[in-house]
Design an enzyme around this catalytic site. Structure first.
Site, mmCIF file in Angstrom:
data_model
loop_
_atom_site.group_PDB
_atom_site.id
_atom_site.type_symbol
_atom_site.label_atom_id
_atom_site.label_comp_id
_atom_site.label_asym_id
_atom_site.label_seq_id
_atom_site.Cartn_x
_atom_site.Cartn_y
_atom_site.Cartn_z
ATOM 1 N N CYS A 150 0.819 -1.243 -0.025
ATOM 2 C CA CYS A 150 -0.005 -0.169 -0.114
ATOM 3 C C CYS A 150 0.900 1.123 0.140
ATOM 4 O O CYS A 150 0.484 2.137 -0.181
ATOM 5 C CB CYS A 150 -0.956 -0.019 1.296
ATOM 6 N N HIS A 243 -1.974 6.679 3.673
ATOM 7 C CA HIS A 243 -0.804 6.454 3.914
ATOM 8 C C HIS A 243 0.018 7.982 3.440
ATOM 9 O O HIS A 243 -0.271 8.174 1.881
ATOM 10 C CB HIS A 243 0.034 5.407 3.324
HETATM 11 P P1 NAP Z 1 -7.027 -8.806 8.501
HETATM 12 O O1 NAP Z 1 -8.147 -7.854 8.912
HETATM 13 O O2 NAP Z 1 -6.258 -9.510 9.796
HETATM 14 O O3 NAP Z 1 -7.849 -10.113 7.777
HETATM 15 C C1 NAP Z 1 -7.272 -11.448 7.507
HETATM 16 C C2 NAP Z 1 -8.255 -12.412 6.735
HETATM 17 O O4 NAP Z 1 -7.379 -13.370 6.522
HETATM 18 C C3 NAP Z 1 -9.515 -12.525 7.762
HETATM 19 O O5 NAP Z 1 -10.653 -12.528 6.731
HETATM 20 C C4 NAP Z 1 -9.067 -13.870 8.441
HETATM 21 O O6 NAP Z 1 -10.266 -14.747 8.606
HETATM 22 C C5 NAP Z 1 -8.384 -14.559 7.068
HETATM 23 N N1 NAP Z 1 -7.825 -15.550 7.625
HETATM 24 C C6 NAP Z 1 -6.747 -15.784 8.467
HETATM 25 N N2 NAP Z 1 -6.530 -17.053 8.783
HETATM 26 C C7 NAP Z 1 -7.116 -17.669 7.638
HETATM 27 C C8 NAP Z 1 -6.869 -19.343 7.398
HETATM 28 N N3 NAP Z 1 -6.044 -20.173 8.202
HETATM 29 N N4 NAP Z 1 -7.645 -19.604 6.366
HETATM 30 C C9 NAP Z 1 -8.328 -18.764 5.722
HETATM 31 N N5 NAP Z 1 -8.507 -17.417 6.027
HETATM 32 C C10 NAP Z 1 -7.759 -16.936 7.212
HETATM 33 O O7 NAP Z 1 -5.894 -8.414 7.480
HETATM 34 P P2 NAP Z 1 -6.205 -7.153 6.153
HETATM 35 O O8 NAP Z 1 -5.649 -5.898 6.782
HETATM 36 O O9 NAP Z 1 -7.493 -7.419 5.777
HETATM 37 O O10 NAP Z 1 -4.978 -7.609 5.232
HETATM 38 C C11 NAP Z 1 -5.441 -8.854 4.359
HETATM 39 C C12 NAP Z 1 -4.168 -9.043 3.593
HETATM 40 O O11 NAP Z 1 -4.090 -7.849 2.689
HETATM 41 C C13 NAP Z 1 -2.795 -9.319 4.085
HETATM 42 O O12 NAP Z 1 -1.980 -10.290 3.257
HETATM 43 C C14 NAP Z 1 -2.180 -7.768 4.216
HETATM 44 O O13 NAP Z 1 -0.791 -7.881 4.117
HETATM 45 C C15 NAP Z 1 -2.576 -7.389 2.617
HETATM 46 N N6 NAP Z 1 -2.886 -5.977 2.608
HETATM 47 C C16 NAP Z 1 -3.541 -5.156 3.459
HETATM 48 C C17 NAP Z 1 -3.437 -3.904 3.238
HETATM 49 C C18 NAP Z 1 -4.282 -2.948 4.521
HETATM 50 O O14 NAP Z 1 -4.118 -1.365 4.116
HETATM 51 N N7 NAP Z 1 -4.979 -3.349 5.553
HETATM 52 C C19 NAP Z 1 -3.046 -3.136 2.260
HETATM 53 C C20 NAP Z 1 -2.533 -4.073 1.179
HETATM 54 C C21 NAP Z 1 -2.471 -5.199 1.523
HETATM 55 P P3 NAP Z 1 -11.079 -14.846 10.100
HETATM 56 O O15 NAP Z 1 -11.680 -13.593 10.311
HETATM 57 O O16 NAP Z 1 -11.825 -16.177 9.957
HETATM 58 O O17 NAP Z 1 -9.848 -15.005 11.203
#
Ligand code: NAP
Length: 352
Positions: A150, A243
């Site tokens: 990001c 950001h």
């Molecule tokens: P998050 O809020 O922690 O969400 C993680 C997701 O992954 C939840 O839906 C979770 O499901 C699922 N998950 C975790 N363990 C799992 C498993 N064993 N099997 C299947 N699903 C599983 O994280 P986020 O901020 O949304 O980020 C998600 C991804 O996007 C990450 O790889 C992050 O690095 C990337 N990203 C984030 C941003 C940002 O600004 N936030 C920007 C760019 C990229 P449960 O709810 O069931 O645990």
């Protein structure tokens, strides 16, 4: 335009929820399936997700049963978006691609794979051709496309016009990153309120490496990466969305004066401007003349969160040009960027 059925992996997380919000009323894509971990699977989405978006949870997803992220449970989709935690994305995303289901991912896991496009449509739309050499599925029907970190997205969007016009010698960048970038529940309030945290684990190597792949040249099925160094410092600040980056660039060819740099950024034309992609911002870069701008609270939502805002373009004694860049991290930097990638993939015939 044909309609496509989309699944969302990681649908309960911060990025997954943003996908759901942004895909409401999308003219090409409808949400057909939602997946998350075993903690959420089997529950209606309204019970599984702790909804953190500022608009109400759409009725269309409330009763959808959350599935395990197993391709055998997603036979009714044309492709999936992934907002999976990186600790599980490698195996799950490969499993979908091997099963012939294209994956458009936010996770970092495949960004450096030489056969996987790291895509920002306004920067390197030609890199999608890499899909043709992927070997995930025998018949080529399953593949993976990723979007960058990001910070790397607004950084690279702002560097692109400079790279094309002058060539880049080196970059020094400091990011002031919003708390929504850490997902939910993310950073403890006692750590971040009234504070700045001067380190984000794993972030600086991504900010340094990803612009080089994005600005690389595709030749004979390979990306020849751009070769300038990027020195990054990543910090977390008490901002909710957006950001902000302090960017300093040394150029290969010296501009006559700083107004030439501003003019190059202002007159830059996106290569996808005429494709009619529904999520593409009309002005991917907005250059502020007012020195107070851009600010995350005022400008992160510009052009539906898809614009990179730039301001304070100035010269310097150490580097040739310094400026501020800012973009919405969960829209332009995550879900919105991935949706724009999917739209480009439709337009170019990879999703059909
Ligand atoms: P998050 O809020 O922690 O969400 C993680 C997701 O992954 C939840 O839906 C979770 O499901 C699922 N998950 C975790 N363990 C799992 C498993 N064993 N099997 C299947 N699903 C599983 O994280 P986020 O901020 O949304 O980020 C998600 C991804 O996007 C990450 O790889 C992050 O690095 C990337 N990203 C984030 C941003 C940002 O600004 N936030 C920007 C760019 C990229 P449960 O709810 O069931 O645990």
């Amino acid at each position: 335009m044909a309609q496509f059925k989309a699944g969302i992996l990681g649908a309960t997380g911060a990025v997954g929820q943003k996908f759901i919000r942004l895909l409401q009323n999308h003219p090409w894509f409808t949400i057909n399936a939602l997946g998350a971990s075993g903690r959420s699977a089997g529950k209606p989405y309204s019970e599984a997700a702790n909804w953190i978006e500022s608009t109400p949870m759409p009725d269309s997803v409330k009763k959808m049963k959350v599935r395990n992220c197993n391709s055998s449970e997603f036979g009714d989709v044309d492709f999936v978006f992934s907002g999976l935690d990186s600790s599980v994305a490698t195996e799950i995303e490969a499993g979908f691609a091997q099963a012939g289901i294209p994956v458009i991912s936010n996770a970092k896991n495949y960004r450096t794979d030489p056969t996987v496009p790291l895509l920002v449509p306004e920067v390197n739309p030609d890199h999608i051709e890499l899909i043709k050499i992927q070997k995930f599925s025998a018949d080529g029907s399953g593949w993976i496309v990723t979007n960058p970190n990001c910070v790397a997205i607004p950084l690279t969007m702002s560097l692109k016009p400079l790279h094309d016009a002058f060539g880049i010698h080196s970059v020094v960048v400091t990011s002031l990153q919003a708390i929504s970038g850490a997902g939910y529940p993310g950073v403890p309030s006692l750590d971040i309120l009234g504070n700045v945290i001067p380190f984000i684990g794993g972030e600086e190597p991504k900010i340094s490496a990803e612009p080089l792949k994005l600005l690389g040249k595709l030749e004979d099925g390979q990306i020849e990466h751009a070769s300038f160094p990027v020195q990054a410092t990543a910090t977390r600040v008490p901002v909710i969305n957006g950001h902000l980056l302090a960017v300093n660039v040394k150029l290969n060819e010296k501009p006559s004066d700083i107004s030439e740099v501003s003019e190059v950024m202002k007159s830059w034309k996106s290569p996808i401007a005429d494709l009619g992609l529904p999520s593409a911002p009309v002005f991917p870069l907005h250059i502020f003349a007012d020195e107070r701008y851009p600010q995350p609270r005022l400008h992160a939502d510009s052009e539906n969160g898809m614009q990179t805002a730039i301001g304070r373009i100035r010269g310097g004694d150490v580097m040739d040009v310094s400026y501020i860049a800012m973009a919405h991290n969960t829209i332009r930097g995550a879900a919105g960027g991935a949706i724009l990638n999917a739209e480009l993939l439709v337009k170019k015939g990879f999703l059909k």
